[in-house]
Design a protein around this motif. Structure first.
Motif, mmCIF file in Angstrom:
data_model
loop_
_atom_site.group_PDB
_atom_site.id
_atom_site.type_symbol
_atom_site.label_atom_id
_atom_site.label_comp_id
_atom_site.label_asym_id
_atom_site.label_seq_id
_atom_site.Cartn_x
_atom_site.Cartn_y
_atom_site.Cartn_z
ATOM 1 N N THR A 1 0.814 -1.218 0.000
ATOM 2 C CA THR A 1 0.000 0.000 0.000
ATOM 3 C C THR A 1 0.846 1.265 0.000
ATOM 4 N N HIS A 2 2.068 1.177 0.488
ATOM 5 C CA HIS A 2 2.925 2.364 0.543
ATOM 6 C C HIS A 2 3.870 2.504 -0.656
ATOM 7 N N SER A 3 3.885 1.521 -1.548
ATOM 8 C CA SER A 3 4.766 1.632 -2.711
ATOM 9 C C SER A 3 4.014 1.581 -4.029
ATOM 10 N N VAL A 4 2.692 1.516 -3.986
ATOM 11 C CA VAL A 4 1.923 1.378 -5.221
ATOM 12 C C VAL A 4 2.010 2.622 -6.103
ATOM 13 N N ASP A 5 2.294 3.769 -5.542
ATOM 14 C CA ASP A 5 2.398 4.980 -6.368
ATOM 15 C C ASP A 5 3.652 4.969 -7.240
ATOM 16 N N GLN A 6 4.636 4.151 -6.902
ATOM 17 C CA GLN A 6 5.888 4.061 -7.649
ATOM 18 C C GLN A 6 6.473 5.455 -7.838
ATOM 19 N N ALA A 7 6.747 5.849 -9.062
ATOM 20 C CA ALA A 7 7.339 7.164 -9.331
ATOM 21 C C ALA A 7 6.310 8.137 -9.896
ATOM 22 N N TYR A 8 5.035 7.816 -9.740
ATOM 23 C CA TYR A 8 3.977 8.607 -10.346
ATOM 24 C C TYR A 8 3.275 9.465 -9.299
#
Length: 92
Positions: free
Chosen positions: A38-45
């Motif tokens: 849940t804390h890394s799903v945004d990646q670089a976006y």
């Protein structure tokens, strides 16, 4: 489940990701893997409105202990798949 909103140019406006992770019958690091997802799903976006939630489920199956980078590959797959759909829908 993932939902995404974007403008006419394909720019992300809002993203919502909800995941249920199979933790198996025993407590290992699946709780941490859920948090990491849940804390890394945004990646670089970036999206101005970003909402993630994860649920760790105890089931009657074997545990699947993550060894390195728990949740990272899964969250990257989710985000990249959503962006592929945005690109197709917006013509970008």
């Amino acid at each position: 489940m993932g939902q995404v909103a974007f403008d006419a140019t394909g720019k992300l406006v809002a993203v919502r990701v909800s995941a249920q992770l199979n933790g198996g019958f025993d407590a290992d690091i699946s709780g941490f893997a859920t948090w990491a997802f849940t804390h890394s799903v945004d990646q670089a976006y970036y999206a101005p409105h970003f909402d993630t939630s994860g649920e760790y489920l105890h089931t009657n199956t074997l545990t699947r202990t993550a060894a390195r980078g728990p949740g990272d590959a899964q969250s990257a797959y989710v985000m990249e798949t959503m962006l592929d759909h945005v690109a197709s829908a917006s013509g970008a």
